[in-house]
Every structure is written in structure tokens, then in C-alpha cells.
Design an enzyme around this catalytic site. Sequence first.
Site, PDB file in Angstrom:
ATOM      1  N   SER A 276      56.057   1.539 -27.388  1.00 18.01           N
ATOM      2  CA  SER A 276      56.170   0.750 -26.159  1.00 18.01           C
ATOM      3  C   SER A 276      55.197   1.240 -25.097  1.00 18.01           C
ATOM      4  O   SER A 276      54.759   0.469 -24.239  1.00 18.01           O
ATOM      5  CB  SER A 276      57.605   0.825 -25.623  1.00 18.01           C
ATOM      6  OG  SER A 276      58.105   2.145 -25.719  1.00 18.01           O
TER       7      SER A 276
ATOM      8  N   TYR B  86      58.406  22.782 -27.945  1.00 14.23           N
ATOM      9  CA  TYR B  86      57.522  21.654 -28.267  1.00 14.23           C
ATOM     10  C   TYR B  86      56.479  22.084 -29.293  1.00 14.23           C
ATOM     11  O   TYR B  86      56.255  21.422 -30.307  1.00 14.23           O
ATOM     12  CB  TYR B  86      56.840  21.169 -26.983  1.00 14.23           C
ATOM     13  CG  TYR B  86      55.841  20.036 -27.184  1.00 14.23           C
ATOM     14  CD1 TYR B  86      56.274  18.741 -27.453  1.00 14.23           C
ATOM     15  CD2 TYR B  86      54.466  20.273 -27.095  1.00 14.23           C
ATOM     16  CE1 TYR B  86      55.367  17.711 -27.628  1.00 14.23           C
ATOM     17  CE2 TYR B  86      53.549  19.249 -27.269  1.00 14.23           C
ATOM     18  CZ  TYR B  86      54.007  17.963 -27.535  1.00 14.23           C
ATOM     19  OH  TYR B  86      53.094  16.945 -27.715  1.00 14.23           O
TER      20      TYR B  86
ATOM     21  N   ALA C  44      56.624  24.543 -31.383  1.00 14.04           N
ATOM     22  CA  ALA C  44      57.257  24.803 -32.691  1.00 14.04           C
ATOM     23  C   ALA C  44      57.488  23.490 -33.448  1.00 14.04           C
ATOM     24  O   ALA C  44      57.263  23.415 -34.662  1.00 14.04           O
ATOM     25  CB  ALA C  44      58.584  25.545 -32.497  1.00 14.04           C
ATOM     26  N   THR C  45      57.924  22.449 -32.723  1.00 10.38           N
ATOM     27  CA  THR C  45      58.150  21.168 -33.407  1.00 10.38           C
ATOM     28  C   THR C  45      56.829  20.593 -33.908  1.00 10.38           C
ATOM     29  O   THR C  45      56.774  19.994 -34.980  1.00 10.38           O
ATOM     30  CB  THR C  45      58.847  20.121 -32.502  1.00 10.38           C
ATOM     31  OG1 THR C  45      57.995  19.772 -31.399  1.00 10.38           O
ATOM     32  CG2 THR C  45      60.190  20.619 -31.995  1.00 10.38           C
TER      33      THR C  45
HETATM   34  P1  NAP Z   1      54.835   8.921 -23.730  1.00  4.58           P
HETATM   35  O1  NAP Z   1      53.821   8.297 -22.860  1.00  4.58           O
HETATM   36  O2  NAP Z   1      55.919   9.751 -23.128  1.00  4.58           O
HETATM   37  O3  NAP Z   1      55.511   7.763 -24.633  1.00  4.58           O
HETATM   38  C1  NAP Z   1      56.541   8.132 -25.515  1.00  4.58           C
HETATM   39  C2  NAP Z   1      56.885   6.956 -26.417  1.00  4.58           C
HETATM   40  O4  NAP Z   1      57.854   7.400 -27.372  1.00  4.58           O
HETATM   41  C3  NAP Z   1      57.513   5.798 -25.670  1.00  4.58           C
HETATM   42  O5  NAP Z   1      57.149   4.602 -26.316  1.00  4.58           O
HETATM   43  C4  NAP Z   1      59.013   6.070 -25.820  1.00  4.58           C
HETATM   44  O6  NAP Z   1      59.812   4.888 -25.751  1.00  4.58           O
HETATM   45  C5  NAP Z   1      59.050   6.636 -27.229  1.00  4.58           C
HETATM   46  N1  NAP Z   1      60.187   7.497 -27.527  1.00  4.58           N
HETATM   47  C6  NAP Z   1      60.560   8.646 -26.905  1.00  4.58           C
HETATM   48  N2  NAP Z   1      61.648   9.159 -27.500  1.00  4.58           N
HETATM   49  C7  NAP Z   1      61.965   8.324 -28.530  1.00  4.58           C
HETATM   50  C8  NAP Z   1      62.984   8.303 -29.503  1.00  4.58           C
HETATM   51  N3  NAP Z   1      63.905   9.278 -29.563  1.00  4.58           N
HETATM   52  N4  NAP Z   1      63.004   7.296 -30.408  1.00  4.58           N
HETATM   53  C9  NAP Z   1      62.071   6.320 -30.366  1.00  4.58           C
HETATM   54  N5  NAP Z   1      61.086   6.269 -29.460  1.00  4.58           N
HETATM   55  C10 NAP Z   1      61.039   7.266 -28.549  1.00  4.58           C
HETATM   56  O7  NAP Z   1      54.166   9.869 -24.821  1.00  4.58           O
HETATM   57  P2  NAP Z   1      52.644   9.908 -25.391  1.00  4.58           P
HETATM   58  O8  NAP Z   1      51.845  10.762 -24.506  1.00  4.58           O
HETATM   59  O9  NAP Z   1      52.201   8.547 -25.720  1.00  4.58           O
HETATM   60  O10 NAP Z   1      52.902  10.756 -26.717  1.00  4.58           O
HETATM   61  C11 NAP Z   1      53.032  10.147 -27.998  1.00  4.58           C
HETATM   62  C12 NAP Z   1      52.988  11.239 -29.057  1.00  4.58           C
HETATM   63  O11 NAP Z   1      51.773  11.965 -28.931  1.00  4.58           O
HETATM   64  C13 NAP Z   1      54.118  12.272 -28.946  1.00  4.58           C
HETATM   65  O12 NAP Z   1      54.525  12.670 -30.223  1.00  4.58           O
HETATM   66  C14 NAP Z   1      53.441  13.427 -28.230  1.00  4.58           C
HETATM   67  O13 NAP Z   1      54.067  14.664 -28.510  1.00  4.58           O
HETATM   68  C15 NAP Z   1      52.051  13.343 -28.813  1.00  4.58           C
HETATM   69  N6  NAP Z   1      51.035  14.003 -27.990  1.00  4.58           N
HETATM   70  C16 NAP Z   1      50.772  13.584 -26.719  1.00  4.58           C
HETATM   71  C17 NAP Z   1      49.786  14.239 -25.969  1.00  4.58           C
HETATM   72  C18 NAP Z   1      49.440  13.842 -24.563  1.00  4.58           C
HETATM   73  O14 NAP Z   1      48.681  14.581 -23.914  1.00  4.58           O
HETATM   74  N7  NAP Z   1      49.906  12.716 -24.043  1.00  4.58           N
HETATM   75  C19 NAP Z   1      49.112  15.311 -26.535  1.00  4.58           C
HETATM   76  C20 NAP Z   1      49.400  15.709 -27.834  1.00  4.58           C
HETATM   77  C21 NAP Z   1      50.357  15.042 -28.565  1.00  4.58           C
HETATM   78  P3  NAP Z   1      60.302   4.264 -24.332  1.00  4.58           P
HETATM   79  O15 NAP Z   1      59.079   3.587 -23.730  1.00  4.58           O
HETATM   80  O16 NAP Z   1      61.335   3.279 -24.734  1.00  4.58           O
HETATM   81  O17 NAP Z   1      60.799   5.384 -23.487  1.00  4.58           O
END
Ligand code: NAP
Length: 244
Positions: free
Chosen positions: A11, A152, A154-155
Site C-alpha cells: 500500500s 530489526y 536480527a530479523t
Molecule cells: P513503510 O513505508 O513503513 O511501509 C510499510 C508497508 O508494509 C505498508 O504498506 C504497510 O501497510 C505494510 N505492513 C506493515 N506491517 C504489516 C503487516 N504486519 N502485514 C502486512 N502489511 C504490513 O516501509 P518501507 O520503507 O516501504 O519498507 C518496506 C520494506 O523494506 C520493509 O521490510 C523494510 O524493513 C525494508 N527496508 C526499508 C528501508 C528504508 O530505508 N525505507 C531500508 C531497508 C529495508 P499499511 O500501509 O496498511 O500500514
Amino acid sequence: MEKVALVTGSSRGIGRAIARRLSEDGYAVCINYIERRDKAEELAAEIAAAGGRAFCFQADVSDRAAVDAMAAEVKRRFGPVSLLVSNAGIAGQMLIQDVGDEAWNRYFAVNVEGFRNCVQAVLPDMIHAKQGSIVSISSIWGLRGASCEAVYSATKHAIIGLTRSLAMELAPSGIRVNCVAPGVIDTDMVQVLGQETLDELARMTPLGRLGRPEDIAEAAAFIGGDRASFITGQVLTVDGGFSG
Ligand code: NAP
């Protein structure tokens, strides 16, 4: 197998860009969310307007029954999932002394068990078809330590371990499993760090900027797609040179 993608947490942020990119590549896409139905529906409408196929499904990836129901609904609408992108994740900063059971369990439930739940939900059809592709989303903090983000980190290490192991286990079934490890990407997730810290992180990045969700989407679409048909068990770091 038809090109059918399930992108968890699509989303907003990185997952949203991945879902959009995969739709451009001809995949029918399931847009998964937990709370922001409005954002999921907005993306589904955007994809439909561009001539693609998408639908939204609310499921907490840590809930096995909800994930099974989601995979069943994808199959009913589009056919079995041919590409799983396990992207949904949660992050946060805390000192290790402050990490209680609740926080610890929630991080592992969403980031690690969520990955397992999705894999187990789509695997029977992939094994039956003797093909399929799985992409996990880790982090550069899954490759090295992160102060104040120990849980985080660790996961994210666990996700890489699972990815590499599944790649070995599932290769004889014709299923590839790879990982994308993003650096700092400009999404809602990192806004808690504050603008000053984000500016500093951009300065510390050799390419001189934060990553965009589209940077990760390109990598995920490549490594998950047919152009990467001889690549499995790999971690593709996309961080502008941050981790050197
Ligand atoms: P984000 O902007 O916080 O978006 C998180 C997304 O995951 C949203 O669509 C949220 O849905 C959904 N979500 C959260 N908990 C959930 C659950 N329990 N079940 C189903 N959906 C869930 O995060 P992002 O930055 O795009 O990160 C996406 C991935 O990339 C994550 O795994 C994060 O650890 C990884 N990552 C991010 C970064 C960074 O700098 N941004 C760096 C390294 C890795 P809703 O919209 O409904 O809340």
C-alpha cells in the site's frame, strides 16, 4: 504459469513501487496492506487506469490463516502466485535494554514469520508447477550490525539466512529465491529519523542521495523476473554505495 505477483506491504513505500513496477511488467498483482486500505485502493485504481490487473487484500502477514486466505483469493482471481515479494516489515529504534517480549515477538512475527507464512502459502502451487520466484526484502542492516536497531537487524539477518537456505532447498523444484537489501530509502518508515539525520545519511551515501522506492522496485523486478533465470540464493544490495 501466468504472471501473478503477491507483494506484501504494497500500500505504501517500497512495496507500492514494486507492485506498480511488476504491473508494468505484465503481472496481475495482489496489493497487500494491514491498515491503509485507502492507499492500497488508490494504487489498484492507478494500475487499472493504466490497463493492468490488481486487487487489494487486507492481511497481517504474521497471521498464518489470513495469509493463507490471501493466497487462496489471489488464486481464485488470477491463478497461482508465480512471484512472491515478501516486503512487509516494521522497524524502530530502541536500546537493547528496552526491548521487551512484546516488541521482540512483534518484530520477529512480522519480519520473519511473515516471510515464512507467505512462502508456505504459495509454495504448494509453485512446487506443483515446478517453477516460481520468491524475493525477500532485507536491509543493509541484515548484512551488518545496527546500533539501537538490534532486533530489526536480527530479523533482517534471519531473512537473509532463510533466503539462502530456501534457495538451496527449492532449486530442484525450479523455484528461485533471492533477496534485495536496500540502503536508506525515502519512505514513511525513515521519517521518524528526522530531516537532519536524513540529510546526513544522504551525505554519507557515495551517490549523494537517499534511495527512492523505485530504485528497489527495479532491483526486485529484475531479480524476481525471467531475466534473472540463472540467479538464486543471492542478496542484491541497493544502497547507493552506502555499505561500501
Ligand atoms: P513503510 O513505508 O513503513 O511501509 C510499510 C508497508 O508494509 C505498508 O504498506 C504497510 O501497510 C505494510 N505492513 C506493515 N506491517 C504489516 C503487516 N504486519 N502485514 C502486512 N502489511 C504490513 O516501509 P518501507 O520503507 O516501504 O519498507 C518496506 C520494506 O523494506 C520493509 O521490510 C523494510 O524493513 C525494508 N527496508 C526499508 C528501508 C528504508 O530505508 N525505507 C531500508 C531497508 C529495508 P499499511 O500501509 O496498511 O500500514
